[in-house]
Motif scaffolding. Structure first.
Motif, PDB file in Angstrom:
ATOM      1  N   ILE A   2     -10.807  21.986  22.678  1.00  0.00           N
ATOM      2  CA  ILE A   2     -11.816  21.806  21.624  1.00  0.00           C
ATOM      3  C   ILE A   2     -11.977  20.318  21.338  1.00  0.00           C
ATOM      4  CG2 ILE A   2     -12.438  22.326  19.239  1.00  0.00           C
ATOM      5  CD1 ILE A   2     -12.443  24.753  21.093  1.00  0.00           C
ATOM      6  N   PRO A   3     -13.195  19.799  21.402  1.00  0.00           N
ATOM      7  CA  PRO A   3     -13.400  18.367  21.161  1.00  0.00           C
ATOM      8  C   PRO A   3     -13.185  18.012  19.693  1.00  0.00           C
ATOM      9  CG  PRO A   3     -15.511  19.487  21.333  1.00  0.00           C
ATOM     10  CD  PRO A   3     -14.461  20.510  21.682  1.00  0.00           C
ATOM     11  N   ASP A   4     -12.937  16.749  19.461  1.00  0.00           N
ATOM     12  CA  ASP A   4     -12.735  16.285  18.087  1.00  0.00           C
ATOM     13  C   ASP A   4     -14.026  16.443  17.285  1.00  0.00           C
ATOM     14  OD1 ASP A   4     -11.385  15.192  15.925  1.00  0.00           O
ATOM     15  OD2 ASP A   4     -12.006  13.145  16.422  1.00  0.00           O
ATOM     16  N   PHE A   5     -13.875  16.728  16.012  1.00  0.00           N
ATOM     17  CA  PHE A   5     -15.030  16.822  15.118  1.00  0.00           C
ATOM     18  C   PHE A   5     -14.610  16.333  13.737  1.00  0.00           C
ATOM     19  CE2 PHE A   5     -12.962  21.049  15.161  1.00  0.00           C
ATOM     20  CZ  PHE A   5     -12.627  21.185  13.814  1.00  0.00           C
ATOM     21  N   THR A   6     -15.587  15.942  12.952  1.00  0.00           N
ATOM     22  CA  THR A   6     -15.329  15.476  11.593  1.00  0.00           C
ATOM     23  C   THR A   6     -16.302  16.133  10.631  1.00  0.00           C
ATOM     24  OG1 THR A   6     -14.553  13.306  12.382  1.00  0.00           O
ATOM     25  CG2 THR A   6     -15.165  13.483  10.054  1.00  0.00           C
ATOM     26  N   PHE A   7     -15.761  16.840   9.643  1.00  0.00           N
ATOM     27  CA  PHE A   7     -16.565  17.454   8.588  1.00  0.00           C
ATOM     28  C   PHE A   7     -15.990  17.040   7.233  1.00  0.00           C
ATOM     29  CE2 PHE A   7     -16.956  20.764  12.063  1.00  0.00           C
ATOM     30  CZ  PHE A   7     -18.237  20.383  12.435  1.00  0.00           C
ATOM     31  N   THR A   8     -16.631  17.461   6.170  1.00  0.00           N
ATOM     32  CA  THR A   8     -16.167  17.144   4.814  1.00  0.00           C
ATOM     33  C   THR A   8     -15.414  18.337   4.243  1.00  0.00           C
ATOM     34  OG1 THR A   8     -18.102  15.717   4.474  1.00  0.00           O
ATOM     35  CG2 THR A   8     -16.877  16.403   2.509  1.00  0.00           C
ATOM     36  N   ASN A   9     -14.212  18.082   3.712  1.00  0.00           N
ATOM     37  CA  ASN A   9     -13.412  19.194   3.189  1.00  0.00           C
ATOM     38  C   ASN A   9     -13.703  19.456   1.711  1.00  0.00           C
ATOM     39  OD1 ASN A   9     -11.926  17.332   1.639  1.00  0.00           O
ATOM     40  ND2 ASN A   9     -10.287  17.189   3.157  1.00  0.00           N
TER      41      ASN A   9
END
Length: 269
Positions: free
Chosen positions: A60-67
């Motif tokens: 799974i590639p890296d991802f960035t979301f808001t927690n």
């Protein structure tokens, strides 16, 4: 050398070696590890008439979301942890509350209060991705987290760009292959819980509403925790040069005992 000494020497030599091979033979396949999903490529190698397969598993590639705390969070930040992923949305009236309660139970079972002083409460981290991010604001996620007493030390509810989240679920987690016709690419609503190992390879899909399946997930997390990372060198590698030295110790003991026994016989005469 008397018979007792000979027996003692033979025991010292062969019991450790025999025990090693017994454990090795009986230990193979004793524990069924969770399978790996979605191979990117398989290379066939033929050497000396033997065929082996080298598989590159999809990561799974890296991802960035808001927690739910309003902070950006990436998958890369969870390096070294086993990760459990599920989907939900805060307006869900039926599936999502039950799913969240079951994950809360799972999270609690893996919490280790003794490790809090080190800033780490668990070997596993939980990620819940909103499938309705346009309406699931940080405030809505925080309200949901408070409702189910989410421990933010090892669980994040996340929102972000809908297209990015859906591409991740459909193309990398390949959720549609597990839910079949139940997955709508316009609005994904699944009770599936997904398990990632430390290398971000998918190792399992589980029904988050089924207690038996969640029990299996708990067991698989434990297995992955004990699984050796083959990309990292063994801690015993530095001792490999000592193996020849250690192997000669029994021979040296044998020679010393032989000559001591021989000298004793000469003194007796």
């Amino acid at each position: 050398m008397n018979k007792t000494a000979w027996r003692g020497l033979l025991v010292a030599l062969f019991v450790p070696i025999g025990s090693y091979f017994i454990v090795k033979l009986l230990g193979e396949d004793a524990v069924q590890m969770p399978p790996k999903y979605f191979a990117d490529s398989v290379v066939t190698n033929i050497k000396d008439g033997k065929t082996t397969y080298d598989t590159a598993w999809h990561s799974i590639p890296d991802f960035t979301f808001t927690n739910h705390l309003g902070k950006p969070q990436s998958l890369h930040e969870l390096e070294g942890k086993i990760v459990v992923v599920n989907t939900f949305f805060t307006r869900c009236p039926n599936i999502c509350p039950g799913l969240t309660r079951n994950i809360k139970k799972l999270q609690k079972s893996f919490e280790n209060p003794k490790r809090k002083k080190f800033g780490d409460t668990s070997v596993v981290y939980f990620l819940s991705l909103s499938i309705d991010p346009e309406r699931d604001s940080v405030a809505a996620l925080k309200k949901w987290a408070d409702r189910f007493f989410v421990n933010s030390d090892s669980w994040s509810l996340m929102t972000g760009d809908k297209q990015t989240i859906y591409n991740l679920l459909l193309n990398d987690f390949k959720l549609a292959t597990q839910d079949g016709e139940g997955v709508d690419s316009n609005f994904i609503h699944s009770e599936k819980v997904m398990l990632l190992d430390r290398n971000r390879v998918v190792r399992g899909f589980y029904n988050g509403l089924d207690s038996v399946d969640m029990g299996k997930l708990a067991g698989d997390i434990g297995k992955l925790y004990l699984e050796k990372d083959r990309r990292k060198p063994s801690i015993f590698r530095q001792y490999i040069p000592l193996i020849p030295v250690l192997a000669t110790i029994p021979l040296i003991l044998f020679i010393v005992m032989f000559f001591l026994n021989r000298n004793r016989k000469k003194e007796q005469f």
